[in-house]
Design a protein around this motif. Structure first.
Motif, PDB file in Angstrom:
ATOM      1  N   LYS A 271      -4.140   3.805   2.322  1.00 57.69           N
ATOM      2  CA  LYS A 271      -4.264   2.368   2.106  1.00 57.69           C
ATOM      3  C   LYS A 271      -4.368   1.989   0.629  1.00 57.69           C
ATOM      4  N   GLY A 272      -4.292   2.956  -0.273  1.00 56.55           N
ATOM      5  CA  GLY A 272      -4.341   2.651  -1.697  1.00 56.55           C
ATOM      6  C   GLY A 272      -3.096   1.925  -2.160  1.00 56.55           C
TER       7      GLY A 272
ATOM      8  N   THR B  88       0.853  -1.180   0.000  1.00 56.73           N
ATOM      9  CA  THR B  88       0.000   0.000   0.000  1.00 56.73           C
ATOM     10  C   THR B  88       0.894   1.237   0.000  1.00 56.73           C
ATOM     11  N   GLU B  89       0.271   2.396  -0.235  1.00 59.31           N
ATOM     12  CA  GLU B  89       1.052   3.630  -0.236  1.00 59.31           C
ATOM     13  C   GLU B  89       1.669   3.887   1.139  1.00 59.31           C
TER      14      GLU B  89
END
Length: 544
Positions: free
Chosen positions: A358-359, A142-143
């Motif tokens: 959370k992307g 995630t990012e």
């Protein structure tokens, strides 16, 4: 240990190499003086020659002017104009860490992230910085996890680790070079002595005499002794420098937790070994499936399929994340065990940063599909890039399995060809079975000592597993040769064979697998029956 002490240790280790070399040179010089003082002319001259030969690798190692550079890691350099969102994150984390932004970002094909620096004057002055980011790593993180990874890597910058590495690497290279030169010279002495003794032995045989046994155990002893001295110091050097490296990893983890949050750092540490294992499995079972057949998946899918595998196998990954690998520790490990690193981070106080970014990290790229395709051009060799691209993964699986089956040569294939004097086809095998010669054929298989000594039923039990696998392969190859065999592709489970008229995986259940296994078992029973196996074969195959 602070950066100053780490720098002092690295300098002491490097100076230790030069001190050892000076001591050995002084010992060789002292030996020469003693030889000329007390020895006779020819003996003294020989000692001097030997000492000079031993001194050459030492001097060459001491005066290595620069550390050899290895080949650059293949990848895609990404300027800020091409990937502004990725660069924005990189700059943001660098600002939070209070350190200089890397001068270059390289996207690679590995599940890894690393930083490097090319300092001047053995690390006294800073130099250009590089950040290497693996696209498979971006695919699975995630990012927020990527931010933690970047913060960890910047921890190496702020701790001075990348600048100190110049000292450490130089010492390692110099030691390896000296040890390698002594071993090379020892091997040369052994080869020369072996050639001399073999030539002498050949002359004795030509004269009708018995040849002496070649013995080179005494050759190159002095060279190996010198190599052993440096090897002992190299062990000390590696243990000390790698101990420092492990401390640096712990310090970088703490820096990551401070900048990116405790939970993101711990989850990233848990995720990386899972992604590494998953990527190895993906490369072995999917991406490189068609290499032997000269086939590649559709453009961009060689690396792009990894994300599909992760999505399909998410339930398995959840379990893997909860089971930290307990690795055996060694004083020569450059990184501490991942389980210990995770435990240290998770023991920190909660910081409330649990819902950040959370992307998917891969979405930071402007055009992920284009990057995945370009990465193939950068990482794969030209010979592989020239392979034919299939229309999809299902076609790649079918074509690869067909190519593998067409060239399959099991022990049974070779035994059958020797037994019948004909091509080893399934039809020929069924005829041998119907004629009652199955176990005579089995005697021509490569057998263990126990199997070869066994008789009757014991012998059949020994060879039946090998026969079963080979017969099954022959049946599938026969179907494949008539284009009657297909494979059902899946990201979540192994490929399933689809036999003619049996329908799809969902409809067939265990039908074709169970029916095929039962038919093969019947043909290989103590009282063989080929009827079930023949019933599975289409008419075109039976009449071949």
């Amino acid at each position: 240990m602070g950066a100053t002490l780490r720098a002092l240790r690295a300098l002491v280790l490097l100076l230790g190499f030069h001190l050892l070399s000076l001591v050995l040179l002084a010992a060789l010089l002292g030996l020469d003086v003693v030889a000329f003082t007390w020895g006779h002319g020819p003996v003294a001259a020989k000692i001097v020659i030997v000492s000079v030969l031993l001194a050459v690798p030492v001097v060459r190692g001491m005066f290595m002017l620069r550390t050899p550079r290895g080949e650059g890691e293949p990848g895609i350099p990404v300027p800020e104009a091409a990937e502004p969102r990725l660069w924005a994150l990189v700059r943001d984390v660098a600002a939070a860490a209070g350190t200089r932004v890397p001068d270059r970002i390289l996207l690679t094909g590995d599940v890894n992230a690393s930083v490097s620096e090319e300092p001047r004057l053995l690390g006294l002055f800073p130099g250009p910085r590089r950040l290497h980011l693996g696209v498979p790593l971006l695919t699975g993180l995630t990012e927020a996890q990527l931010r933690a990874v970047l913060a960890h890597e910047y921890g190496h910058f702020t701790g001075g680790d990348t600048r100190l590495s110049a000292l450490v690497v130089r010492g390692r290279v110099q030691l390896a070079r000296v040890i390698g030169q002594f071993h090379a010279k020892a091997d040369g002495k052994v080869a020369a002595e072996r050639a001399r003794q073999e030539q002498a032995a050949a002359k004795r045989v030509a004269q009708g005499k018995k040849a002496k046994k070649v013995d080179t155990s005494g050759s190159g002893v002095t060279y190996r002794m010198m190599a052993g001295i440096y090897t002992a110091y190299a062990r000390l050097y590696m243990r000390a420098s790698l101990s420092t490296a492990r401390d640096q990893e712990f310090a970088a983890d703490l820096s990551a937790a401070r900048l990116a949050g405790r939970d993101a750092t711990a989850s990233a540490l848990r995720e990386i070994p899972v992604l590494s294992a998953s990527h190895r499995f993906y490369l072995d079972s999917y991406a490189t499936l068609g290499l032997q057949a000269g086939l590649l998946p559709p453009r961009g899918e060689f690396f792009g399929g990894f994300g599909k595998l992760l999505t399909a196998r998410e339930p398995e990954l959840v379990r893997l994340r909860s089971e930290l690998p307990e690795e055996p520790t060694s004083p020569y490990d450059s990184h501490p065990p991942i389980a210990e690193r995770v435990r240290r981070i998770e023991a920190l106080p909660a910081d409330g940063r649990t819902a950040e970014a959370k992307g998917a990290a891969l979405a930071l790229l402007t055009d992920p599909g284009r990057t995945l395709a370009a990465l193939e051009d950068a990482v794969l060799v030209d010979e592989v890039l020239a392979f034919r691209r299939t229309a999809g993964w299902a076609e790649l699986l079918d074509a690869s399995m067909a190519a593998g089956l067409s060239s399959a040569q099991t022990p049974l294939h070779r035994a059958l060809a020797a037994h019948t004097g004909q091509p080893p086809t399934l039809t020929a095998l069924l005829e041998v079975i119907d004629q009652g010669r199955l176990w005579q054929l089995a005697e021509q298989l490569p057998l263990s000592r126990e199997a070869a000594a066994a008789k009757g039923r014991a012998f059949r039990e020994f060879v039946r597993p090998v026969m079963r696998r080979s017969v099954r392969t022959m049946v599938l190859a026969e179907f494949s040769a008539y284009a009657l065999l297909h494979w059902e592709f899946s990201w979540s489970s192994p490929a399933a064979v689809r036999l003619p008229g049996w329908g799809s995986r969902a409809a067939q259940g265990d039908g074709p697998e169970a029916a095929l296994d039962a038919a093969v078992d019947a043909a290989l029973a103590d009282h063989p029956d080929t009827a079930p196996l023949r019933a599975l074969l289409p008419p075109a195959t039976q009449n071949a």
